[in-house]
Design an enzyme around this catalytic site. Structure first.
Site, PDB file in Angstrom:
ATOM      1  N   SER A  38      40.928  -0.776  10.352  1.00  0.00           N
ATOM      2  CA  SER A  38      39.957   0.098  11.000  1.00  0.00           C
ATOM      3  C   SER A  38      38.630   0.061  10.241  1.00  0.00           C
ATOM      4  O   SER A  38      38.033  -1.018  10.120  1.00  0.00           O
ATOM      5  CB  SER A  38      40.548   1.509  11.118  1.00  0.00           C
ATOM      6  OG  SER A  38      39.775   2.292  11.993  1.00  0.00           O
ATOM      7  N   ASP A  78      45.764   1.238  21.439  1.00  0.00           N
ATOM      8  CA  ASP A  78      44.974   1.930  20.408  1.00  0.00           C
ATOM      9  C   ASP A  78      43.914   2.782  21.106  1.00  0.00           C
ATOM     10  O   ASP A  78      43.053   2.258  21.815  1.00  0.00           O
ATOM     11  CB  ASP A  78      44.331   0.863  19.521  1.00  0.00           C
ATOM     12  CG  ASP A  78      43.596   1.423  18.324  1.00  0.00           C
ATOM     13  OD1 ASP A  78      43.021   2.527  18.442  1.00  0.00           O
ATOM     14  OD2 ASP A  78      43.578   0.748  17.292  1.00  0.00           O
ATOM     15  N   HIS A  98      47.015   2.799  16.742  1.00  0.00           N
ATOM     16  CA  HIS A  98      46.121   2.604  15.590  1.00  0.00           C
ATOM     17  C   HIS A  98      46.775   2.988  14.258  1.00  0.00           C
ATOM     18  O   HIS A  98      46.133   2.958  13.225  1.00  0.00           O
ATOM     19  CB  HIS A  98      44.872   3.481  15.815  1.00  0.00           C
ATOM     20  CG  HIS A  98      43.679   3.074  15.000  1.00  0.00           C
ATOM     21  ND1 HIS A  98      43.058   1.856  15.141  1.00  0.00           N
ATOM     22  CD2 HIS A  98      42.984   3.732  14.015  1.00  0.00           C
ATOM     23  CE1 HIS A  98      42.037   1.772  14.306  1.00  0.00           C
ATOM     24  NE2 HIS A  98      41.974   2.893  13.603  1.00  0.00           N
TER      25      HIS A  98
END
Lengths: 282, 282
Positions: B152, B228, B261
């Site tokens: 991320s 996600d 995620h």
């Protein structure tokens, strides 16, 4: 579905689904939270179930986050169930001094008989009776193929629950278990607090005492770190070795050099244990 | 040893040592904590190093606990370094509203130029210059064989640091990276807050802009879950795909069906990434 189950979260992982679930427990009279990993599987398949009981201070989350079990469970086709270690919430009494080794996070997998613990601290009932119904009713579980394991206090839970329920678990293992709670400070405090001073009531909750009393398992796998700070005072692995030897009970008890009591130890040997269970669960 | 390193904890795991260390950082002017896994190795051996940069809200601990990297690192002989994501402590300014996406836990791997962040928020310096010296001086690291990855915001860090330092990393990958911070709300808030409104200063911290500006890597591995929740608004994987295509830069960008995620996603593909790095690190 025998009772309502709330889904707290689900995440895809290693091809399966890691879920966290909550329900109202009739055993403990509280909400209880647990996690289940269901590996990838064919539609309609029923899969063997591994029960993992956690140690002092833990919830379902410790092993769910740190246990490194999902890859092996996905490869081996195992459902992995991780319950909480005590009742929690409004009205649930804790250790009077808030100690980590009694009360919340420290249910020791007993049915308490002493006040103020007797009402909610019924983790034996919860793990032996209630949660298996929920798992059977809500997941693709083959309840004829169950194995059980656990860590520390949860290793104590796994050993004693399996010894008390002959034939229910085809495989039993533990990571750094408390093997003789009647002979260590953690266990004496817990069993005294939950069950009272009459030590004859403790025997059902002491793996070594159960074996000495005639309970048997077909075999057993134990891993214990030799750098575990709790080994000498609390865990006393040698007492289990002696009890199994005296009883003529097969047990593979491995001392692992340099390993301590933490999840970096548990996770190192997790896949080994799961393979060992899978071999016995067919 | 170039500077004093305090050992916070060490645990044996998968045959190696998982350590957590703390030191006074000249880059950030604060104490900084990071983790290093050193796999089992022959005396005197120097091992390749994987840098793992973490995402919003994380410290070193998230991947250290949940990343499932130790088994693969032990098998492949890789050192795994996990830094923190921002300066922390007394006097370190946070987001004015305490938001999770700016300030503490959200350093975005930049050298801030705007007050009150310019003094402490120097994560670019810390990761590019200071921490490599510490790793080289304190661990059996072969700094000629480094790879970098991240999740991320940390995927953004890995891509931009590698693109800005051609040749330093023989392998670069990311899990669900922010690929174009100048084009998403997380990035616009962070780059605006740390660097100010002049967008020409943002280009150094935007993987797509760096590639469009001529920076190249030999290749790239990206895994991105298609479930996600941040994909469309924040991560925008397609912008990286387009930038690599326009630049003629090799990139393996895999959309992973059903994955979100979280660390259950990261840990699923961790061993794949480590093998991919190991192949390129020799």
């Amino acid at each position: 579905m025998p009772m309502t189950l709330d889904t707290v979260s689900t995440n895809k992982s290693h091809g399966g689904v890691q879920g966290v679930y909550r329900h109202q427990s009739r055993a403990t009279g509280t909400d209880m939270t647990f996690s289940v990993f269901v590996p990838p599987h064919a539609d309609g398949a029923k899969l063997p179930v591994i029960w993992y009981l956690s140690g002092l201070t833990c919830t379902h989350a410790n092993v769910t986050d740190k246990g490194e079990f999902r890859k092996a469970c996905a490869e081996l086709g195992l459902i992995f169930v991780a319950p909480d270690t005590s009742p929690r919430g409004e009205g649930v009494p804790d250790d009077p001094e808030g100690a980590y080794d009694f009360g919340l996070g420290a249910g020791f997998y007993v049915n308490a008989t002493q006040e103020p613990f007797a009402r909610h601290y019924r983790m034996r009932d919860y793990i032996e009776n209630e949660l298996p119904e929920i798992v059977a009713g809500n997941f693709p579980a083959d309840m004829a193929r169950q194995g059980i394991t656990g860590h520390s206090m949860g290793g104590h839970g796994a050993l004693t629950i399996s010894l008390r329920n002959p034939g229910r678990f085809r495989s039993t293992s533990a990571f750094a278990p408390i093997v003789a709670p009647a002979q260590c400070p953690w266990g004496q405090k817990a069993l005294g607090g939950y069950l009272g001073d009459d030590r004859s009531t403790w025997k059902d909750y002491d793996a070594c005492a159960l074996i000495e009393g005639g309970a048997r398992l077909p075999d057993l796998l134990i891993d214990q770190g030799d750098a575990d700070a709790n080994l000498e005072l609390q865990l006393k692995t040698d007492l289990l070795r002696q009890a199994c030897a005296s009883a003529g009970m097969a047990a593979t008890i491995r001392m692992q050099p340099g390993y301590d009591h933490s999840y970096p130890f548990v996770s190192t040997f997790m896949a080994d244990h799961l393979r060992w269970h899978a071999e016995r669960l067919g």
